[in-house]
Design a protein around this motif. Structure first.
Motif, PDB file in Angstrom:
ATOM      1  N   LEU B  46       0.787  -0.984   0.015  1.00  0.00           N
ATOM      2  CA  LEU B  46      -0.051   0.020  -0.014  1.00  0.00           C
ATOM      3  C   LEU B  46       0.872   1.224   0.162  1.00  0.00           C
ATOM      4  CD1 LEU B  46      -2.964   1.398   0.551  1.00  0.00           C
ATOM      5  CD2 LEU B  46      -2.254   1.087   2.919  1.00  0.00           C
ATOM      6  N   LEU B  47       0.443   2.377  -0.875  1.00  0.00           N
ATOM      7  CA  LEU B  47       1.102   3.459  -1.064  1.00  0.00           C
ATOM      8  C   LEU B  47       0.461   4.643  -0.445  1.00  0.00           C
ATOM      9  CD1 LEU B  47       2.937   3.265  -4.518  1.00  0.00           C
ATOM     10  CD2 LEU B  47       3.769   2.981  -2.133  1.00  0.00           C
ATOM     11  N   ILE B  48      -0.983   4.543  -0.988  1.00  0.00           N
ATOM     12  CA  ILE B  48      -1.689   5.586  -0.765  1.00  0.00           C
ATOM     13  C   ILE B  48      -2.958   5.205  -0.662  1.00  0.00           C
ATOM     14  CG2 ILE B  48      -2.946   7.767  -1.662  1.00  0.00           C
ATOM     15  CD1 ILE B  48      -0.077   8.493  -1.495  1.00  0.00           C
ATOM     16  N   TYR B  49      -3.811   5.879   0.431  1.00  0.00           N
ATOM     17  CA  TYR B  49      -5.475   5.330   0.615  1.00  0.00           C
ATOM     18  C   TYR B  49      -6.216   6.539   0.665  1.00  0.00           C
ATOM     19  CZ  TYR B  49      -4.549   6.300   5.633  1.00  0.00           C
ATOM     20  OH  TYR B  49      -4.228   7.001   6.834  1.00  0.00           O
ATOM     21  N   GLY B  50      -7.414   6.281   0.658  1.00  0.00           N
ATOM     22  CA  GLY B  50      -8.421   7.549   0.959  1.00  0.00           C
ATOM     23  C   GLY B  50      -7.937   8.628  -0.229  1.00  0.00           C
ATOM     24  N   ALA B  51      -7.298   8.402  -1.427  1.00  0.00           N
ATOM     25  CA  ALA B  51      -7.198   9.048  -2.524  1.00  0.00           C
ATOM     26  C   ALA B  51      -5.638   9.822  -2.264  1.00  0.00           C
ATOM     27  CB  ALA B  51      -8.128   9.773  -2.932  1.00  0.00           C
ATOM     28  N   THR B  52      -5.509  10.566  -1.051  1.00  0.00           N
ATOM     29  CA  THR B  52      -4.618  11.338  -0.829  1.00  0.00           C
ATOM     30  C   THR B  52      -3.627  11.206   0.309  1.00  0.00           C
ATOM     31  OG1 THR B  52      -6.253  12.678   0.224  1.00  0.00           O
ATOM     32  CG2 THR B  52      -5.878  13.107  -1.838  1.00  0.00           C
ATOM     33  N   SER B  53      -3.958  10.224   1.169  1.00  0.00           N
ATOM     34  CA  SER B  53      -3.297   9.827   2.385  1.00  0.00           C
ATOM     35  C   SER B  53      -2.071   8.970   2.251  1.00  0.00           C
ATOM     36  CB  SER B  53      -4.357   9.469   3.406  1.00  0.00           C
ATOM     37  OG  SER B  53      -5.107  10.163   3.825  1.00  0.00           O
ATOM     38  N   LEU B  54      -1.046   9.370   2.594  1.00  0.00           N
ATOM     39  CA  LEU B  54       0.115   8.526   2.476  1.00  0.00           C
ATOM     40  C   LEU B  54       0.201   7.250   3.618  1.00  0.00           C
ATOM     41  CD1 LEU B  54       2.945   8.688   0.924  1.00  0.00           C
ATOM     42  CD2 LEU B  54       3.812   9.797   2.604  1.00  0.00           C
ATOM     43  N   ALA B  55       0.610   6.042   3.175  1.00  0.00           N
ATOM     44  CA  ALA B  55       0.427   4.919   4.234  1.00  0.00           C
ATOM     45  C   ALA B  55       1.959   5.141   5.040  1.00  0.00           C
ATOM     46  CB  ALA B  55       0.596   3.597   3.540  1.00  0.00           C
ATOM     47  N   ASP B  56       1.642   4.421   6.237  1.00  0.00           N
ATOM     48  CA  ASP B  56       2.793   4.638   7.125  1.00  0.00           C
ATOM     49  C   ASP B  56       4.119   3.756   6.491  1.00  0.00           C
ATOM     50  OD1 ASP B  56       1.000   3.651  10.029  1.00  0.00           O
ATOM     51  OD2 ASP B  56       1.213   5.448   9.093  1.00  0.00           O
ATOM     52  N   GLY B  57       5.191   4.822   6.580  1.00  0.00           N
ATOM     53  CA  GLY B  57       6.534   4.103   5.951  1.00  0.00           C
ATOM     54  C   GLY B  57       6.687   4.590   4.563  1.00  0.00           C
ATOM     55  N   VAL B  58       5.796   5.183   3.980  1.00  0.00           N
ATOM     56  CA  VAL B  58       6.209   5.488   2.392  1.00  0.00           C
ATOM     57  C   VAL B  58       6.862   6.660   2.156  1.00  0.00           C
ATOM     58  CG1 VAL B  58       4.722   5.973   0.299  1.00  0.00           C
ATOM     59  CG2 VAL B  58       3.805   4.129   2.015  1.00  0.00           C
ATOM     60  N   PRO B  59       7.899   6.676   1.478  1.00  0.00           N
ATOM     61  CA  PRO B  59       8.422   8.044   1.393  1.00  0.00           C
ATOM     62  C   PRO B  59       7.682   9.073   1.099  1.00  0.00           C
ATOM     63  CG  PRO B  59       9.722   6.005   0.379  1.00  0.00           C
ATOM     64  CD  PRO B  59       8.245   5.495   0.663  1.00  0.00           C
ATOM     65  N   SER B  60       7.920  10.170   1.178  1.00  0.00           N
ATOM     66  CA  SER B  60       7.116  11.406   0.921  1.00  0.00           C
ATOM     67  C   SER B  60       7.132  11.819  -0.497  1.00  0.00           C
ATOM     68  CB  SER B  60       7.461  12.790   1.970  1.00  0.00           C
ATOM     69  OG  SER B  60       8.903  13.024   1.975  1.00  0.00           O
ATOM     70  N   ARG B  61       8.014  11.229  -1.153  1.00  0.00           N
ATOM     71  CA  ARG B  61       8.169  11.607  -2.569  1.00  0.00           C
ATOM     72  C   ARG B  61       6.712  11.333  -3.373  1.00  0.00           C
ATOM     73  NH1 ARG B  61      11.811   7.833  -2.004  1.00  0.00           N
ATOM     74  NH2 ARG B  61      11.883   5.846  -3.289  1.00  0.00           N
ATOM     75  N   PHE B  62       6.112  10.100  -2.735  1.00  0.00           N
ATOM     76  CA  PHE B  62       4.957   9.566  -3.191  1.00  0.00           C
ATOM     77  C   PHE B  62       3.781  10.682  -2.852  1.00  0.00           C
ATOM     78  CE2 PHE B  62       6.073   5.601  -5.253  1.00  0.00           C
ATOM     79  CZ  PHE B  62       7.276   5.249  -4.624  1.00  0.00           C
ATOM     80  N   SER B  63       2.857  10.819  -3.592  1.00  0.00           N
ATOM     81  CA  SER B  63       1.840  11.683  -3.534  1.00  0.00           C
ATOM     82  C   SER B  63       0.314  11.213  -3.992  1.00  0.00           C
ATOM     83  CB  SER B  63       1.844  13.074  -3.188  1.00  0.00           C
ATOM     84  OG  SER B  63       2.049  13.449  -4.550  1.00  0.00           O
ATOM     85  N   GLY B  64      -0.697  11.393  -3.608  1.00  0.00           N
ATOM     86  CA  GLY B  64      -2.068  11.188  -4.432  1.00  0.00           C
ATOM     87  C   GLY B  64      -2.837  12.341  -4.622  1.00  0.00           C
ATOM     88  N   SER B  65      -3.745  12.545  -5.614  1.00  0.00           N
ATOM     89  CA  SER B  65      -4.474  13.597  -5.725  1.00  0.00           C
ATOM     90  C   SER B  65      -5.592  13.114  -6.677  1.00  0.00           C
ATOM     91  CB  SER B  65      -3.857  14.640  -6.537  1.00  0.00           C
ATOM     92  OG  SER B  65      -3.318  14.338  -7.939  1.00  0.00           O
ATOM     93  N   ARG B  66      -6.883  13.952  -6.404  1.00  0.00           N
ATOM     94  CA  ARG B  66      -7.983  13.598  -7.151  1.00  0.00           C
ATOM     95  C   ARG B  66      -8.509  15.011  -7.646  1.00  0.00           C
ATOM     96  NH1 ARG B  66     -13.625  13.030  -3.911  1.00  0.00           N
ATOM     97  NH2 ARG B  66     -15.081  13.021  -5.758  1.00  0.00           N
ATOM     98  N   SER B  67      -9.151  14.765  -9.012  1.00  0.00           N
ATOM     99  CA  SER B  67      -9.716  16.070  -9.637  1.00  0.00           C
ATOM    100  C   SER B  67     -11.256  14.987 -10.299  1.00  0.00           C
ATOM    101  CB  SER B  67      -9.039  16.410 -10.667  1.00  0.00           C
ATOM    102  OG  SER B  67      -9.804  17.250 -11.463  1.00  0.00           O
ATOM    103  N   GLY B  68     -12.086  15.285  -9.507  1.00  0.00           N
ATOM    104  CA  GLY B  68     -13.307  14.632 -10.054  1.00  0.00           C
ATOM    105  C   GLY B  68     -13.276  13.271  -9.856  1.00  0.00           C
TER     106      GLY B  68
END
Lengths: 118, 107
Positions: B46-68
């Motif tokens: 798991l990297l991202i959940y809830g579209a934008t939340s970073l999972a524990d231990g995942v590097p901050s260079r990963f990010s999620g976003s949503r547009s519609g």
């Protein structure tokens, strides 16, 4: 540390049955939904079944509904997948996964291979 | 069933480059979108959940976003350990459905 260890895979003939098990440790098992997800060789991921934390409700896609049954024993921290009437297209690595109402799938087991072939 | 259209199917990028992977949902799924990374021969993580939340231990260079109904996974500075296949998953309604995957390689 969350651990999910699947067993029970192997080679089975079409039309026969197989039961997978997943022993969970490192967390309070009966607080979490559990699921099975599979991956055919060289292919993507496919959700197979989910069960609520109490075991009171189960969910399946049409591809396995009526053939597969997910169940759990919260006293033994164990998840099961009974697979009946197996088909060649069921050949895959089957992963045991953990989730909840916030994160549907967060941890994955190492997977167990099921091969359906005559 | 909700369809998740993931693109691109494969991607080759240079180290330190910004990488973006997208999933388009066939209908509204709210924030019920997760991203997973599968390294060669390993189970997905798991990297991202809830579209934008970073999972524990995942590097901050990963990010999620949503547009519609379009969801994106961005890797801000590609590292060699980021190679693998990335999948999105919608859990808004059963059957849960995954995107077809994006294979990420280093150029």
């Amino acid at each position: 540390e969350v651990q999910l260890v699947e067993t029970g895979g192997g080679l089975v003939q079409p039309g026969r049955s197989l039961k997978l098990s997943c022993v969970a440790s490192g967390f309070t098992f009966n607080n979490y939904w559990m699921s099975w997800t599979r991956q055919a060789p060289g292919k993507g991921l496919e959700w197979v079944a989910s069960i609520t934390n109490s075991g009171g409700s189960t969910y399946y896609p049409d591809s396995v509904k009526g053939r597969f049954t997910i169940s759990r024993d919260n006293a033994q921290n164990t998840l099961y997948l009974q697979m009946n009437s197996l088909r060649s297209e069921d050949t895959a690595t089957y992963y045991c996964t953990r989730g909840d109402l916030v994160v549907p799938i967060d941890y994955w087991g190492q997977g167990v291979m099921v091969t359906v072939s005559s | 069933d909700i369809q998740m259209t993931q693109s691109p199917a494969s991607l080759s990028a240079s180290l330190e480059e910004i990488v973006t992977i997208t999933c388009q949902a066939s209908q509204d799924i709210g924030n019920w979108l997760s991203w997973y990374q599968q390294k060669p021969g390993k189970s997905p993580q798991l990297l991202i959940y809830g579209a934008t939340s970073l999972a524990d231990g995942v590097p901050s260079r990963f990010s999620g976003s949503r547009s519609g109904t379009q969801y994106s996974l961005k890797i801000s500075r590609l590292q060699v350990e980021d190679i693998g296949i990335y999948y999105c998953l919608q859990a808004y309604s059963a059957p849960l459905t995954f995107g077809s995957g994006t294979k990420l390689e280093i150029k």
